[in-house]
Design a protein around this motif. Sequence first.
Motif, PDB file in Angstrom:
ATOM      1  N   ALA A  21     -12.285   6.239   0.287  1.00 58.18           N
ATOM      2  CA  ALA A  21     -11.134   6.124   1.186  1.00 58.18           C
ATOM      3  C   ALA A  21      -9.827   6.149   0.400  1.00 58.18           C
ATOM      4  CB  ALA A  21     -11.239   4.858   2.028  1.00 58.18           C
ATOM      5  N   HIS A  22      -9.821   5.563  -0.803  1.00 60.79           N
ATOM      6  CA  HIS A  22      -8.633   5.661  -1.665  1.00 60.79           C
ATOM      7  C   HIS A  22      -8.309   7.128  -1.951  1.00 60.79           C
ATOM      8  CE1 HIS A  22      -9.761   1.454  -3.314  1.00 60.79           C
ATOM      9  NE2 HIS A  22      -8.725   1.313  -2.511  1.00 60.79           N
ATOM     10  N   LEU A  23      -9.343   7.865  -2.306  1.00 62.15           N
ATOM     11  CA  LEU A  23      -9.148   9.276  -2.671  1.00 62.15           C
ATOM     12  C   LEU A  23      -8.707  10.097  -1.464  1.00 62.15           C
ATOM     13  CD1 LEU A  23     -12.280   9.751  -4.974  1.00 62.15           C
ATOM     14  CD2 LEU A  23      -9.935   9.178  -5.652  1.00 62.15           C
ATOM     15  N   ALA A  24      -9.253   9.781  -0.291  1.00 64.97           N
ATOM     16  CA  ALA A  24      -8.872  10.510   0.921  1.00 64.97           C
ATOM     17  C   ALA A  24      -7.420  10.230   1.286  1.00 64.97           C
ATOM     18  CB  ALA A  24      -9.800  10.125   2.076  1.00 64.97           C
ATOM     19  N   LEU A  25      -6.984   8.984   1.135  1.00 63.86           N
ATOM     20  CA  LEU A  25      -5.601   8.639   1.445  1.00 63.86           C
ATOM     21  C   LEU A  25      -4.642   9.312   0.459  1.00 63.86           C
ATOM     22  CD1 LEU A  25      -3.650   7.036   3.198  1.00 63.86           C
ATOM     23  CD2 LEU A  25      -3.957   5.092   1.648  1.00 63.86           C
ATOM     24  N   GLN A  32       0.422  15.906   3.079  1.00 61.13           N
ATOM     25  CA  GLN A  32       1.355  15.684   4.186  1.00 61.13           C
ATOM     26  C   GLN A  32       2.814  15.750   3.744  1.00 61.13           C
ATOM     27  OE1 GLN A  32       0.451  12.186   6.527  1.00 61.13           O
ATOM     28  NE2 GLN A  32       2.461  12.155   7.497  1.00 61.13           N
ATOM     29  N   PHE A  33       3.101  15.277   2.531  1.00 61.43           N
ATOM     30  CA  PHE A  33       4.488  15.220   2.070  1.00 61.43           C
ATOM     31  C   PHE A  33       4.784  16.203   0.935  1.00 61.43           C
ATOM     32  CE2 PHE A  33       3.650  11.156   4.103  1.00 61.43           C
ATOM     33  CZ  PHE A  33       4.695  11.117   5.012  1.00 61.43           C
ATOM     34  N   SER A  34       3.863  17.155   0.709  1.00 59.04           N
ATOM     35  CA  SER A  34       4.063  18.209  -0.297  1.00 59.04           C
ATOM     36  C   SER A  34       4.487  17.621  -1.641  1.00 59.04           C
ATOM     37  CB  SER A  34       5.108  19.213   0.192  1.00 59.04           C
ATOM     38  OG  SER A  34       4.717  19.821   1.404  1.00 59.04           O
ATOM     39  N   LEU A  35       3.748  16.621  -2.083  1.00 60.57           N
ATOM     40  CA  LEU A  35       4.059  15.971  -3.349  1.00 60.57           C
ATOM     41  C   LEU A  35       3.554  16.807  -4.517  1.00 60.57           C
ATOM     42  CD1 LEU A  35       3.145  12.282  -2.409  1.00 60.57           C
ATOM     43  CD2 LEU A  35       5.369  13.421  -2.257  1.00 60.57           C
ATOM     44  N   ASP A  36       4.130  16.559  -5.684  1.00 59.19           N
ATOM     45  CA  ASP A  36       3.679  17.252  -6.895  1.00 59.19           C
ATOM     46  C   ASP A  36       2.466  16.578  -7.510  1.00 59.19           C
ATOM     47  OD1 ASP A  36       5.752  19.374  -7.215  1.00 59.19           O
ATOM     48  OD2 ASP A  36       7.087  17.643  -7.276  1.00 59.19           O
ATOM     49  N   GLY A  37       2.241  15.341  -7.144  1.00 64.10           N
ATOM     50  CA  GLY A  37       1.087  14.618  -7.666  1.00 64.10           C
ATOM     51  C   GLY A  37       1.074  13.197  -7.144  1.00 64.10           C
ATOM     52  N   ILE A  38      -0.054  12.526  -7.363  1.00 62.49           N
ATOM     53  CA  ILE A  38      -0.210  11.120  -6.995  1.00 62.49           C
ATOM     54  C   ILE A  38      -0.637  10.357  -8.247  1.00 62.49           C
ATOM     55  CG2 ILE A  38      -1.425   9.428  -5.574  1.00 62.49           C
ATOM     56  CD1 ILE A  38       0.106  11.207  -3.794  1.00 62.49           C
ATOM     57  N   TRP A  39       0.077   9.289  -8.548  1.00 64.16           N
ATOM     58  CA  TRP A  39      -0.294   8.437  -9.667  1.00 64.16           C
ATOM     59  C   TRP A  39      -1.011   7.203  -9.134  1.00 64.16           C
ATOM     60  CZ3 TRP A  39       4.784   8.315 -13.075  1.00 64.16           C
ATOM     61  CH2 TRP A  39       5.036   9.617 -13.542  1.00 64.16           C
ATOM     62  N   GLU A 129      14.659   2.130  -4.934  1.00 64.25           N
ATOM     63  CA  GLU A 129      14.012   2.884  -6.007  1.00 64.25           C
ATOM     64  C   GLU A 129      13.007   3.920  -5.514  1.00 64.25           C
ATOM     65  OE1 GLU A 129      15.108   2.791  -8.833  1.00 64.25           O
ATOM     66  OE2 GLU A 129      15.918   0.811  -9.309  1.00 64.25           O
ATOM     67  N   CYS A 130      12.627   3.886  -4.246  1.00 65.81           N
ATOM     68  CA  CYS A 130      11.588   4.813  -3.788  1.00 65.81           C
ATOM     69  C   CYS A 130      11.674   5.033  -2.288  1.00 65.81           C
ATOM     70  CB  CYS A 130      10.198   4.277  -4.154  1.00 65.81           C
ATOM     71  SG  CYS A 130       9.720   2.806  -3.214  1.00 65.81           S
ATOM     72  N   THR A 131      10.951   6.052  -1.849  1.00 67.50           N
ATOM     73  CA  THR A 131      10.660   6.234  -0.429  1.00 67.50           C
ATOM     74  C   THR A 131       9.334   5.537  -0.142  1.00 67.50           C
ATOM     75  OG1 THR A 131      11.806   8.360  -0.319  1.00 67.50           O
ATOM     76  CG2 THR A 131      10.134   7.933   1.364  1.00 67.50           C
ATOM     77  N   LEU A 132       9.269   4.791   0.941  1.00 67.77           N
ATOM     78  CA  LEU A 132       8.036   4.096   1.310  1.00 67.77           C
ATOM     79  C   LEU A 132       7.220   4.955   2.266  1.00 67.77           C
ATOM     80  CD1 LEU A 132       9.479   0.516   1.913  1.00 67.77           C
ATOM     81  CD2 LEU A 132       8.202   1.312  -0.084  1.00 67.77           C
ATOM     82  N   LEU A 133       5.946   5.136   1.946  1.00 70.31           N
ATOM     83  CA  LEU A 133       5.017   5.835   2.832  1.00 70.31           C
ATOM     84  C   LEU A 133       4.083   4.793   3.434  1.00 70.31           C
ATOM     85  CD1 LEU A 133       4.078   8.986   0.689  1.00 70.31           C
ATOM     86  CD2 LEU A 133       5.969   8.674   2.319  1.00 70.31           C
ATOM     87  N   ALA A 134       4.230   4.535   4.717  1.00 74.44           N
ATOM     88  CA  ALA A 134       3.440   3.506   5.388  1.00 74.44           C
ATOM     89  C   ALA A 134       2.191   4.123   5.990  1.00 74.44           C
ATOM     90  CB  ALA A 134       4.273   2.826   6.474  1.00 74.44           C
ATOM     91  N   ALA A 135       1.036   3.773   5.438  1.00 77.63           N
ATOM     92  CA  ALA A 135      -0.235   4.317   5.902  1.00 77.63           C
ATOM     93  C   ALA A 135      -0.646   3.625   7.183  1.00 77.63           C
ATOM     94  CB  ALA A 135      -1.308   4.129   4.826  1.00 77.63           C
ATOM     95  N   ALA A 136      -0.560   4.342   8.295  1.00 75.52           N
ATOM     96  CA  ALA A 136      -0.836   3.766   9.609  1.00 75.52           C
ATOM     97  C   ALA A 136      -2.318   3.867   9.929  1.00 75.52           C
ATOM     98  CB  ALA A 136      -0.015   4.484  10.677  1.00 75.52           C
ATOM     99  N   ARG A 137      -2.947   2.731  10.140  1.00 76.24           N
ATOM    100  CA  ARG A 137      -4.353   2.690  10.519  1.00 76.24           C
ATOM    101  C   ARG A 137      -4.481   2.725  12.037  1.00 76.24           C
ATOM    102  NH1 ARG A 137      -7.526   1.202   6.198  1.00 76.24           N
ATOM    103  NH2 ARG A 137      -6.397   0.383   4.402  1.00 76.24           N
ATOM    104  N   ASP A 138      -5.693   3.000  12.501  1.00 78.23           N
ATOM    105  CA  ASP A 138      -5.917   3.121  13.945  1.00 78.23           C
ATOM    106  C   ASP A 138      -5.537   1.858  14.704  1.00 78.23           C
ATOM    107  OD1 ASP A 138      -6.810   5.683  13.604  1.00 78.23           O
ATOM    108  OD2 ASP A 138      -8.923   5.145  13.545  1.00 78.23           O
ATOM    109  N   ILE A 162       5.931   7.521   7.973  1.00 81.35           N
ATOM    110  CA  ILE A 162       4.560   7.168   8.333  1.00 81.35           C
ATOM    111  C   ILE A 162       3.582   8.162   7.718  1.00 81.35           C
ATOM    112  CG2 ILE A 162       2.910   7.005  10.229  1.00 81.35           C
ATOM    113  CD1 ILE A 162       5.013   5.777  11.938  1.00 81.35           C
ATOM    114  N   LEU A 163       2.608   7.627   7.020  1.00 79.00           N
ATOM    115  CA  LEU A 163       1.545   8.418   6.406  1.00 79.00           C
ATOM    116  C   LEU A 163       0.307   8.314   7.283  1.00 79.00           C
ATOM    117  CD1 LEU A 163       0.036   9.906   4.094  1.00 79.00           C
ATOM    118  CD2 LEU A 163      -0.189   7.681   2.947  1.00 79.00           C
TER     119      LEU A 163
END
Length: 210
Positions: A21-25, A32-39, A129-138, A162-163
């Motif tokens: 689920a970590h990897l899927a998120l 969804q946000f056309s990022l260059d990468g995820i750390w 310092e950042c944009t917040l991406l809020a992962a919305a669960r069901d 909202i992510l």
Amino acid sequence: MENTRKRIGIMGGTFDPIHNAHLALARQAYEQFSLDGIWMLPNGNPPHKRDTRQADMKCRLRMIELAIRDIPYLKLCEAERSSRVYHYTYETLQHLKEDYPDTAFYFIMGADSLFEFDKWREPDIISRECTLLAAARDHCQKEQIQERIQELKRRYKADILILDTPNMDIASADIRDMVARGEDISRMVPDAVAEYIRHQSLYKTGIPDY
């Protein structure tokens, strides 16, 4: 200019262990946000999860390395690998911004954390310092989330998006319990992580004395 800056998502967590689920998120945020990468940022000692960690930092780092080794847009970030007692998000973000001034950071957090955000250390600095991406669960009402986002925007001038969260009900605590009971976790974690857990005998007898 903003559109010339690198766009990097920061996904923090104890990752004890990292699971599918970590990897899927992470993939969802990347696409969804056309990022260059995820750390992937394993928390050293997160203040809100005291005394719950069961694998030491070395093991958690290794499991992340194994999980992401064939995923080119994922990278391990060791910014919180230190002997400090606790790590605060605002400090980590400040350090990352100093080290990578030409990078725009997108911090991934659970939507439920929006309702606890006032209790975080220095929420105004985090918002700056950042944009917040809020992962919305069901189970989270998006209308309530939107109301909270507007409130935080007014209070902290926060940039919050909202992510969409993949529908995968997996929790690290459940995986630890399953391993302790000798149950199969192969569908919940990457094969290499499952093998590492078996080889290292992690989560077998409660909290090890490291």
